[in-house]
Design a protein around this motif. Structure first.
Motif, PDB file in Angstrom:
ATOM      1  N   ALA A   1      -2.827   7.528  11.896  1.00  0.00           N
ATOM      2  CA  ALA A   1      -3.686   7.751  10.732  1.00  0.00           C
ATOM      3  C   ALA A   1      -3.002   7.257   9.452  1.00  0.00           C
ATOM      4  O   ALA A   1      -3.629   6.586   8.622  1.00  0.00           O
ATOM      5  CB  ALA A   1      -4.058   9.224  10.614  1.00  0.00           C
ATOM      6  N   ALA A   2      -1.720   7.575   9.296  1.00  0.00           N
ATOM      7  CA  ALA A   2      -0.978   7.121   8.105  1.00  0.00           C
ATOM      8  C   ALA A   2      -0.878   5.600   8.098  1.00  0.00           C
ATOM      9  O   ALA A   2      -1.042   4.958   7.052  1.00  0.00           O
ATOM     10  CB  ALA A   2       0.413   7.751   8.064  1.00  0.00           C
ATOM     11  N   HIS A   3      -0.635   5.014   9.264  1.00  0.00           N
ATOM     12  CA  HIS A   3      -0.517   3.563   9.382  1.00  0.00           C
ATOM     13  C   HIS A   3      -1.833   2.909   8.970  1.00  0.00           C
ATOM     14  O   HIS A   3      -1.855   1.977   8.156  1.00  0.00           O
ATOM     15  CB  HIS A   3      -0.133   3.194  10.824  1.00  0.00           C
ATOM     16  N   ALA A   4      -2.937   3.411   9.498  1.00  0.00           N
ATOM     17  CA  ALA A   4      -4.255   2.857   9.166  1.00  0.00           C
ATOM     18  C   ALA A   4      -4.554   3.043   7.683  1.00  0.00           C
ATOM     19  O   ALA A   4      -5.078   2.133   7.023  1.00  0.00           O
ATOM     20  CB  ALA A   4      -5.330   3.520  10.023  1.00  0.00           C
ATOM     21  N   HIS A   5      -4.212   4.212   7.134  1.00  0.00           N
ATOM     22  CA  HIS A   5      -4.445   4.485   5.709  1.00  0.00           C
ATOM     23  C   HIS A   5      -3.639   3.517   4.841  1.00  0.00           C
ATOM     24  O   HIS A   5      -4.146   2.967   3.870  1.00  0.00           O
ATOM     25  CB  HIS A   5      -4.091   5.941   5.394  1.00  0.00           C
ATOM     26  N   ALA A   6      -2.378   3.313   5.194  1.00  0.00           N
ATOM     27  CA  ALA A   6      -1.531   2.402   4.415  1.00  0.00           C
ATOM     28  C   ALA A   6      -2.126   0.992   4.398  1.00  0.00           C
ATOM     29  O   ALA A   6      -2.100   0.318   3.375  1.00  0.00           O
ATOM     30  CB  ALA A   6      -0.117   2.385   4.980  1.00  0.00           C
ATOM     31  N   LEU A   7      -2.665   0.571   5.536  1.00  0.00           N
ATOM     32  CA  LEU A   7      -3.231  -0.784   5.609  1.00  0.00           C
ATOM     33  C   LEU A   7      -4.504  -0.947   4.785  1.00  0.00           C
ATOM     34  O   LEU A   7      -4.928  -2.074   4.542  1.00  0.00           O
ATOM     35  CB  LEU A   7      -3.482  -1.181   7.068  1.00  0.00           C
TER      36      LEU A   7
ATOM     37  N   CYS B   1       5.707   8.134  -1.506  1.00  0.00           N
ATOM     38  CA  CYS B   1       6.844   8.978  -1.119  1.00  0.00           C
ATOM     39  C   CYS B   1       6.568   9.694   0.203  1.00  0.00           C
ATOM     40  O   CYS B   1       7.478   9.853   1.027  1.00  0.00           O
ATOM     41  CB  CYS B   1       7.186   9.965  -2.228  1.00  0.00           C
ATOM     42  N   ASP B   2       5.322  10.110   0.432  1.00  0.00           N
ATOM     43  CA  ASP B   2       4.967  10.706   1.732  1.00  0.00           C
ATOM     44  C   ASP B   2       5.229   9.701   2.843  1.00  0.00           C
ATOM     45  O   ASP B   2       5.756  10.050   3.903  1.00  0.00           O
ATOM     46  CB  ASP B   2       3.492  11.111   1.769  1.00  0.00           C
ATOM     47  N   TRP B   3       4.848   8.443   2.617  1.00  0.00           N
ATOM     48  CA  TRP B   3       5.047   7.411   3.625  1.00  0.00           C
ATOM     49  C   TRP B   3       6.536   7.104   3.808  1.00  0.00           C
ATOM     50  O   TRP B   3       6.989   6.871   4.922  1.00  0.00           O
ATOM     51  CB  TRP B   3       4.265   6.155   3.275  1.00  0.00           C
ATOM     52  N   VAL B   4       7.294   7.126   2.716  1.00  0.00           N
ATOM     53  CA  VAL B   4       8.744   6.918   2.821  1.00  0.00           C
ATOM     54  C   VAL B   4       9.357   8.046   3.650  1.00  0.00           C
ATOM     55  O   VAL B   4      10.206   7.796   4.513  1.00  0.00           O
ATOM     56  CB  VAL B   4       9.398   6.839   1.414  1.00  0.00           C
ATOM     57  N   GLU B   5       8.902   9.277   3.417  1.00  0.00           N
ATOM     58  CA  GLU B   5       9.438  10.398   4.199  1.00  0.00           C
ATOM     59  C   GLU B   5       9.086  10.239   5.680  1.00  0.00           C
ATOM     60  O   GLU B   5       9.914  10.502   6.551  1.00  0.00           O
ATOM     61  CB  GLU B   5       8.903  11.732   3.675  1.00  0.00           C
TER      62      GLU B   5
ATOM     63  N   TYR C   1       8.321 -10.964  10.027  1.00  0.00           N
ATOM     64  CA  TYR C   1       9.468 -11.042  10.936  1.00  0.00           C
ATOM     65  C   TYR C   1       9.277 -10.194  12.191  1.00  0.00           C
ATOM     66  O   TYR C   1      10.234  -9.684  12.759  1.00  0.00           O
ATOM     67  CB  TYR C   1      10.775 -10.646  10.231  1.00  0.00           C
ATOM     68  N   GLY C   2       8.023  -9.983  12.602  1.00  0.00           N
ATOM     69  CA  GLY C   2       7.753  -9.204  13.797  1.00  0.00           C
ATOM     70  C   GLY C   2       7.846  -7.698  13.607  1.00  0.00           C
ATOM     71  O   GLY C   2       7.600  -6.940  14.539  1.00  0.00           O
ATOM     72  N   LEU C   3       8.188  -7.242  12.400  1.00  0.00           N
ATOM     73  CA  LEU C   3       8.321  -5.806  12.155  1.00  0.00           C
ATOM     74  C   LEU C   3       6.969  -5.097  12.199  1.00  0.00           C
ATOM     75  O   LEU C   3       6.894  -3.911  12.504  1.00  0.00           O
ATOM     76  CB  LEU C   3       8.995  -5.547  10.806  1.00  0.00           C
ATOM     77  N   GLY C   4       5.894  -5.819  11.877  1.00  0.00           N
ATOM     78  CA  GLY C   4       4.562  -5.217  11.876  1.00  0.00           C
ATOM     79  C   GLY C   4       4.194  -4.654  13.243  1.00  0.00           C
ATOM     80  O   GLY C   4       3.530  -3.625  13.339  1.00  0.00           O
ATOM     81  N   ARG C   5       4.640  -5.314  14.299  1.00  0.00           N
ATOM     82  CA  ARG C   5       4.352  -4.831  15.657  1.00  0.00           C
ATOM     83  C   ARG C   5       5.018  -3.492  15.920  1.00  0.00           C
ATOM     84  O   ARG C   5       4.580  -2.750  16.807  1.00  0.00           O
ATOM     85  CB  ARG C   5       4.806  -5.858  16.692  1.00  0.00           C
ATOM     86  N   ALA C   6       6.074  -3.177  15.191  1.00  0.00           N
ATOM     87  CA  ALA C   6       6.782  -1.903  15.374  1.00  0.00           C
ATOM     88  C   ALA C   6       6.296  -0.835  14.382  1.00  0.00           C
ATOM     89  O   ALA C   6       6.924   0.206  14.244  1.00  0.00           O
ATOM     90  CB  ALA C   6       8.288  -2.119  15.220  1.00  0.00           C
ATOM     91  N   GLY C   7       5.195  -1.102  13.685  1.00  0.00           N
ATOM     92  CA  GLY C   7       4.627  -0.102  12.784  1.00  0.00           C
ATOM     93  C   GLY C   7       5.006  -0.240  11.322  1.00  0.00           C
ATOM     94  O   GLY C   7       4.645   0.598  10.507  1.00  0.00           O
ATOM     95  N   TRP C   8       5.735  -1.293  10.958  1.00  0.00           N
ATOM     96  CA  TRP C   8       6.135  -1.491   9.565  1.00  0.00           C
ATOM     97  C   TRP C   8       4.971  -2.083   8.759  1.00  0.00           C
ATOM     98  O   TRP C   8       4.308  -3.013   9.213  1.00  0.00           O
ATOM     99  CB  TRP C   8       7.340  -2.424   9.474  1.00  0.00           C
ATOM    100  N   VAL C   9       4.741  -1.525   7.574  1.00  0.00           N
ATOM    101  CA  VAL C   9       3.659  -1.972   6.691  1.00  0.00           C
ATOM    102  C   VAL C   9       4.235  -2.264   5.314  1.00  0.00           C
ATOM    103  O   VAL C   9       4.996  -1.458   4.771  1.00  0.00           O
ATOM    104  CB  VAL C   9       2.569  -0.877   6.542  1.00  0.00           C
ATOM    105  N   ARG C  10       3.850  -3.422   4.743  1.00  0.00           N
ATOM    106  CA  ARG C  10       4.241  -3.763   3.368  1.00  0.00           C
ATOM    107  C   ARG C  10       3.102  -3.402   2.434  1.00  0.00           C
ATOM    108  O   ARG C  10       1.962  -3.804   2.655  1.00  0.00           O
ATOM    109  CB  ARG C  10       4.561  -5.241   3.229  1.00  0.00           C
ATOM    110  N   ILE C  11       3.412  -2.602   1.402  1.00  0.00           N
ATOM    111  CA  ILE C  11       2.413  -2.150   0.442  1.00  0.00           C
ATOM    112  C   ILE C  11       2.783  -2.672  -0.938  1.00  0.00           C
ATOM    113  O   ILE C  11       3.801  -2.276  -1.506  1.00  0.00           O
ATOM    114  CB  ILE C  11       2.337  -0.603   0.424  1.00  0.00           C
ATOM    115  N   PRO C  12       1.968  -3.592  -1.482  1.00  0.00           N
ATOM    116  CA  PRO C  12       2.246  -4.115  -2.820  1.00  0.00           C
ATOM    117  C   PRO C  12       2.010  -3.039  -3.888  1.00  0.00           C
ATOM    118  O   PRO C  12       1.110  -2.216  -3.741  1.00  0.00           O
ATOM    119  CB  PRO C  12       1.251  -5.260  -2.996  1.00  0.00           C
ATOM    120  N   LEU C  13       2.812  -3.077  -4.942  1.00  0.00           N
ATOM    121  CA  LEU C  13       2.674  -2.099  -6.025  1.00  0.00           C
ATOM    122  C   LEU C  13       1.960  -2.661  -7.247  1.00  0.00           C
ATOM    123  O   LEU C  13       1.562  -1.906  -8.123  1.00  0.00           O
ATOM    124  CB  LEU C  13       4.060  -1.590  -6.444  1.00  0.00           C
ATOM    125  N   GLU C  14       1.808  -3.984  -7.306  1.00  0.00           N
ATOM    126  CA  GLU C  14       1.228  -4.589  -8.499  1.00  0.00           C
ATOM    127  C   GLU C  14      -0.283  -4.767  -8.401  1.00  0.00           C
ATOM    128  O   GLU C  14      -0.924  -5.164  -9.368  1.00  0.00           O
ATOM    129  CB  GLU C  14       1.907  -5.933  -8.790  1.00  0.00           C
TER     130      GLU C  14
END
Length: 126
Positions: free
Chosen positions: A64-70, A104-108, A80-93
Motif C-alpha cells: 500500500a505504501a509502495h503504491a501510494h508513493a508511486l 518521513c513515514d516512508w523513510v522510517e 539501476y534495477g533497484l525499483g524491482r526491489a521496492g525502491w521508489v524515487r520521489i521528486p520534491l520539486e
C-alpha cells in the motif's frame, strides 16, 4: 539552477529525521547524500546543490505504501534495477509533492526494512 526553497526545506526535514534514527549515519558515495544503518543505505537523498532535481529514494516493502508513493507527482521506480526491489524515487520539486511528514513515514519504513532488529527495538522503545 536554484533549488526551490520549499523543496530544500522538505529535504532538510527528511534528512534530519533519517539521521536521527538509531544507528543512522550520513555518507556520500557517488557524490550523493545517503543515510545508512549497519553499513546499508536506507534512503538516497541525492544532491542539494541544484545540479539535479531534489528527491528522496526509499525502499517500501508494504504494498500500500509502495503504491501510494508511486502516485506522487513524478515518482517512479528507482533506477539501476533497484525499483524491482521496492525502491521508489520521489521528486520534491514537483507541484503536489508529498509533505515532509509523509516522506518521513516512508523513510522510517525503509529504515525498518534494512535495520537490524536491535535498532528497530530501540526505535520502538522511544
Amino acid at each position: 539552477m536554484a533549488v526551490p526553497e520549499n523543496a530544500l526545506k522538505e529535504w532538510q526535514k527528511v534528512r534530519g529525521f533519517a539521521l536521527g534514527l538509531p544507528g543512522a549515519a550520513e555518507e556520500f558515495p557517488w557524490g550523493e547524500t545517503v543515510a545508512k544503518v549497519n553499513k546499508k543505505v536506507f534512503v538516497f537523498l541525492g544532491l542539494d546543490d541544484g545540479s539535479h532535481p531534489m528527491g528522496v529514494t526509499v525502499k517500501l516493502k508494504d504494498e500500500a505504501a509502495h503504491a501510494h508513493a508511486l502516485t506522487s507527482p513524478g515518482a517512479e521506480p528507482a533506477g539501476y534495477g533497484l525499483g524491482r526491489a521496492g525502491w521508489v524515487r520521489i521528486p520534491l520539486e514537483e507541484r503536489g509533492a508529498p509533505a515532509a511528514e509523509l516522506l518521513c513515514d516512508w523513510v522510517e519504513e525503509s529504515y525498518r526494512a534494512i535495520a537490524p532488529k536491535r535498532l528497530i527495538a530501540e526505535l520502538d522503545a522511544r
